[in-house]
Every structure is written in structure tokens, then in C-alpha cells.
Scaffold this active site. Sequence first.
Site, PDB file in Angstrom:
ATOM      1  N   ARG A 178       0.835  -1.209   0.000  1.00 53.00           N
ATOM      2  CA  ARG A 178       0.000   0.000   0.000  1.00 53.00           C
ATOM      3  C   ARG A 178       0.869   1.258   0.000  1.00 53.00           C
ATOM      4  O   ARG A 178       0.595   2.210  -0.718  1.00 53.00           O
ATOM      5  CB  ARG A 178      -0.922   0.004   1.221  1.00 53.00           C
ATOM      6  CG  ARG A 178      -1.929  -1.134   1.184  1.00 53.00           C
ATOM      7  CD  ARG A 178      -2.850  -1.096   2.390  1.00 53.00           C
ATOM      8  NE  ARG A 178      -3.789  -2.205   2.381  1.00 53.00           N
ATOM      9  CZ  ARG A 178      -4.942  -2.222   1.710  1.00 53.00           C
ATOM     10  NH1 ARG A 178      -5.307  -1.184   0.997  1.00 53.00           N
ATOM     11  NH2 ARG A 178      -5.743  -3.272   1.755  1.00 53.00           N
ATOM     12  N   LYS A 280      14.425 -10.624  17.781  1.00 54.91           N
ATOM     13  CA  LYS A 280      15.717 -10.072  18.209  1.00 54.91           C
ATOM     14  C   LYS A 280      16.817 -11.137  18.284  1.00 54.91           C
ATOM     15  O   LYS A 280      17.973 -10.856  18.004  1.00 54.91           O
ATOM     16  CB  LYS A 280      15.580  -9.415  19.584  1.00 54.91           C
ATOM     17  CG  LYS A 280      14.993  -8.020  19.534  1.00 54.91           C
ATOM     18  CD  LYS A 280      15.018  -7.393  20.915  1.00 54.91           C
ATOM     19  CE  LYS A 280      14.768  -5.912  20.833  1.00 54.91           C
ATOM     20  NZ  LYS A 280      14.892  -5.222  22.105  1.00 54.91           N
ATOM     21  N   ASP A 316      20.278  -0.900  22.208  1.00 57.84           N
ATOM     22  CA  ASP A 316      19.550  -0.824  23.483  1.00 57.84           C
ATOM     23  C   ASP A 316      20.476  -0.458  24.651  1.00 57.84           C
ATOM     24  O   ASP A 316      20.080   0.317  25.534  1.00 57.84           O
ATOM     25  CB  ASP A 316      18.871  -2.173  23.804  1.00 57.84           C
ATOM     26  CG  ASP A 316      17.530  -2.308  23.081  1.00 57.84           C
ATOM     27  OD1 ASP A 316      16.985  -1.275  22.660  1.00 57.84           O
ATOM     28  OD2 ASP A 316      17.046  -3.449  22.947  1.00 57.84           O
ATOM     29  N   ALA A 343      15.489  -7.134  27.517  1.00 55.45           N
ATOM     30  CA  ALA A 343      15.877  -5.772  27.903  1.00 55.45           C
ATOM     31  C   ALA A 343      16.829  -5.816  29.097  1.00 55.45           C
ATOM     32  O   ALA A 343      17.822  -5.077  29.140  1.00 55.45           O
ATOM     33  CB  ALA A 343      14.625  -4.967  28.245  1.00 55.45           C
ATOM     34  N   TYR A 424       7.425   2.256  28.205  1.00 59.59           N
ATOM     35  CA  TYR A 424       7.189   3.604  27.659  1.00 59.59           C
ATOM     36  C   TYR A 424       5.744   3.830  27.235  1.00 59.59           C
ATOM     37  O   TYR A 424       5.385   4.936  26.820  1.00 59.59           O
ATOM     38  CB  TYR A 424       8.133   3.897  26.484  1.00 59.59           C
ATOM     39  CG  TYR A 424       8.048   2.879  25.376  1.00 59.59           C
ATOM     40  CD1 TYR A 424       8.957   1.831  25.316  1.00 59.59           C
ATOM     41  CD2 TYR A 424       7.066   2.954  24.404  1.00 59.59           C
ATOM     42  CE1 TYR A 424       8.887   0.886  24.321  1.00 59.59           C
ATOM     43  CE2 TYR A 424       6.983   2.011  23.401  1.00 59.59           C
ATOM     44  CZ  TYR A 424       7.899   0.985  23.373  1.00 59.59           C
ATOM     45  OH  TYR A 424       7.812   0.045  22.385  1.00 59.59           O
ATOM     46  N   GLY A 445      10.751   5.242  30.188  1.00 58.30           N
ATOM     47  CA  GLY A 445      11.259   4.423  29.093  1.00 58.30           C
ATOM     48  C   GLY A 445      11.326   5.141  27.758  1.00 58.30           C
ATOM     49  O   GLY A 445      12.077   4.738  26.865  1.00 58.30           O
ATOM     50  N   GLN A 456      20.225   4.264  16.135  1.00 54.67           N
ATOM     51  CA  GLN A 456      19.928   3.528  14.898  1.00 54.67           C
ATOM     52  C   GLN A 456      20.033   4.455  13.703  1.00 54.67           C
ATOM     53  O   GLN A 456      20.674   4.145  12.697  1.00 54.67           O
ATOM     54  CB  GLN A 456      18.500   2.950  14.949  1.00 54.67           C
ATOM     55  CG  GLN A 456      18.299   1.907  16.009  1.00 54.67           C
ATOM     56  CD  GLN A 456      16.906   1.314  16.021  1.00 54.67           C
ATOM     57  OE1 GLN A 456      15.921   2.024  15.838  1.00 54.67           O
ATOM     58  NE2 GLN A 456      16.824   0.022  16.262  1.00 54.67           N
TER      59      GLN A 456
END
Length: 489
Positions: A178, A280, A316, A343, A424, A445, A456
Site C-alpha cells: 500500500r 531479536k 539498546d 531488555a 514507555y 522508558g 539507529q
Amino acid sequence: MPKPLLCVTVTAATTAELCQKRDAVPVADLIELRLDSVSDPNAAGALAGRRRPVIVTCRPTWEGGTFAGSEEERRRILADALSLGAEYVDIEWRANFDDLIAQVGGRRIVLSSHDYQGVPGDLEGRARAMRSTGAEVIKIAATMTCLSDCIPLLELGAQNGHGGLVLLGMGDYGWATRVLAGRFGSAWTYAGSLREIGQLTAQSLLEDFHFRSLTDSTAVYGVTGGSVSHSVSPPMHNAAFRAAGIDAVYLPLPATSAADFHTFGRAIGISGASVTIPLKVWLSDHVDDVSAVARRIGAINTIRVVEGRWIGGNTDARGFLEPLQERVSLAGVRASVLGAGGAARAVIVALASSGCEARLHARKREQAEAIAALTPVKIGPWPPEPGSWDLLINCTPIGMYPRVDETPIAADALTGLHVYDLVYNPSTTRLLRDAAAMGCQTIGGLEMLVAQAREQFQWWTGSTPQTDVMRNAALERLAEFARNENYLV
Ligand code: NAP
């Protein structure tokens, strides 16, 4: 090939309401009028006074629509639309209304086929058969059962030299078809509120994904994982790309497996990706190289593609540490880390060289032991005793939407100086509210989320994004989500 148009789908209870909604669409090149959604379908009423080109559609129930009348009635409505000069009329390939198509020599006909179970086996043969009817446009829509289901559509689009094609992947796995309609060879994309078939709103296509400025050379990034439909990463990165004037787009790319994402990413020529649960760890086996920090953490949260080579990284640890070090001098600080998942592992690696005395607390001791076996850390009881910590770091999902009233530690046990909650959504959790009331300094967070996203972006583009642009985009998306779900952020 010309840039794809934006077609907005409109449904309503009556023809009068359909016309009102048609005229209220703020931006569109084409409007699809779904006559099957109204109780009194008639082409003349729907076309009267239109100010923009339209596609008249009257989808029968046997093709996923809601028109339950007879085929004769439906045929008459579509024939009326053609004779009244509708810019396009959508006719289902399976309806065999060949005489209608022949009457207009195929002009203004969108010949459509919809497959709700998956991609039809012989897609090329299907396209050839549909095109042989002489229809001006052929539209093939199929439900994507995984991300790489988009690839046959991409290949068909690439072979199509003569335009007059719309290829659509229905469902969340089909979002790329799309947003990147041009790359899929589509003459237009459909937008609207039919969320069940994966439609994005026109506002989202235009404002979040900059649909109008996408070209074949736009770099494609995205977030992949099991459930990324509510991720705040697309607004953060798209806003940062726009602010930096970088020709790139960032999409939600849910995938069923690491192999699924890898196959799609290679086919579309992805430039980079954020990686979330559960990919991950699994994606580590599909990259050509892994950074030292990602290897220590045992998981990748970022992929960067350099000359076809996929490199896995992890932002992270730095993303966690940055907001903390801005506020707290860590030397000698007693830090208690709650939880022993992905985490927590990144947090333990980050804290390892910070000079603090870290302890790991998990309700399942064996999980904590598994982390301690890789990165030496003391293991404490669950929950940590009051008075035993200066800095508390919540790496469990406790307090995250939808269980926003929960907290990992009772308010009166928040006896330390600093509380850092990695959750978060919401941006201010119950833990943070309790901690502030108890006089602790708090970090939410969102700070980490923005910091790891900034890393990133820098890794992908070599340029530093504007932190406020990313933070505001994330806050806006979280607030919108909270409004829709009716809770406080
Ligand atoms: P994960 O791999 O699933 O790990 C969660 C950990 O929390 C597990 O050890 C789990 O133990 C524990 N846990 C879950 N519910 C618990 C409960 N009721 N009581 C005690 N322990 C509990 O998840 P993750 O990737 O580490 O993420 C954890 C949280 O951090 C999530 O809310 C995530 O959104 C957040 N996060 C934020 C950022 C950021 O940038 N701010 C980055 C990464 C993660 P069990 O196996 O016993 O359930």
C-alpha cells in the site's frame, strides 16, 4: 511509470451519506464509492455532483463485499454507472460480466479479483487472463499470510511494462504494497478505514509515510517483529528522515519468522531495520555479521545493510545508558534490575562497565542465572528488599498498556534515590508516579526509546537526528493511542 495515485475508499449507510462523505474527503486523486455498503444503492445518486473522479464499486458478498441483492440488480447498477460516465467502474473478474466490458471496449473498467485465503498459485496466468478481457485496469488483491507473500506481487509488478495495474496485499503483512505502491507497479493505492483488510488512512499515508514523495530510489527501512502495528518507531524515524531531508521511508513490517523478514528484505532491497520481539534473537542467524555489543547482549535490535551485507547491531545498551548517565553518576551506586528478559540483558551489559554495583532480580531465578552465566552479575531476591538499592530499573512489562494500574514494587517500598522504568506505554507509568511521590528522581522508558532510535538513525545515515523531533513524534503517537484506548499517558 507515473507516480501512483491516492484512491480513498468511502462507505456509508445510505447514498446521501455516501455523497456527503465523498465530498468531505480532504485529499484524494480518486474516490472509490462502495455502493455495496449503502442500503439504497443507485449509481445516479452516488455520481451526482461529484467533484473528483470516482471508481464505482458494488462488491458482492461472494467476493468479500456486502451487496446481498441479486446479480441482475448488481449488473444494472454497474451498467448505469458506466452509462452515466463514471470515471471507473470496478467489475469482479469472477462475475463474468464480459458483455459490460465489451460494451465500452474495456475502457474505464477496473477488473478486480480478491483472494482472502492467500496469494493465488498462478499469479502471472491470472493477470494474463484478466488482461485478455481488454479491461483498462486490472486489480489483484490477495490476503498476505506472511510478509514474504508480498514478493510474488512485487515480481508481477516488475514485469508489467504497460501500466493499468493495481496490486494489493490485504492484511497487516501487506502494508508495504500500500505504501510502496509505485514499487509494486500499481497505478494507485487504496486508503480508508477498512482496517480489517489492512487499509491505512489517507492521512497516515500522506503524513506518516510521505506517500507523495516516494520514488523508486527512496531508501526503505522498517521495524520488524511479531506485533508492530502500534509501534512508535515509524512516526519517530519518518519524522526524523523528513526533518533531515533524507529520501527514506520507514514502515511497520510484521513478519512470521526471521526467514520471512529476511526474504522480504532482500527482495525489496531494504536499507536497514529495527528488530523487536520475537525476532531479536532469531534474526542473529540471518545476518552476515554481528557487532561486538550485539554479540555480548545475545540479540540484535538493528540491521544495517551495506552493499548487500546485513549487519546486526544493538542500540539498546547505549540507549539505556545515555539518559541515565545524564542524570546519575553511577560509580558505587547500588542498582537493582527487575526482570531477566531481553531488555534486562542489554541493561546488565550496559551497566557492566559503569562502575555501579548491579543486582538482578527475577521471579524465576533460573532466568537470572542464565543472564549471569553470560555477563557476570549478582543475583538478588524477588522482589528486592527495601533499603537495598539506590537505583531501581524496571525491565519487566509490569505497568505497560493495557495493565496500566500495575506496578512491580509497592509505593512504600520505593526507598531509593532513582527509579528508571523501561516501559514507555504509558509514558508515565504507575511506578514512576509512585516513585515521584516518594521523592525519587525518575526516568521514563521513552527516554531510552528515543536514545536507541537516535543511535539507529545515526548508524544508518551517518547523520544526527533531532532528538525533539523524534520525541515529539513518539509522544504524539502514544497520546493518540491512549485517546483511542481511553487511558492516560
Ligand atoms: P521479555 O524478554 O519478555 O522479558 C520480560 C521479563 O519480565 C521476564 O524476565 C519476565 O519473566 C518478567 N516478567 C514479566 N511479567 C512479570 C511479572 N508480573 N512479575 C515478575 N516478572 C515479570 O521482555 P523485554 O524485551 O525484556 O521487555 C521488557 C519491558 O521493557 C517491556 O515493557 C518493553 O516494552 C520494555 N522495553 C523498553 C525499551 C525502551 O526502549 N524503553 C527497550 C526494550 C524493552 P517471566 O518469564 O517470569 O514472565
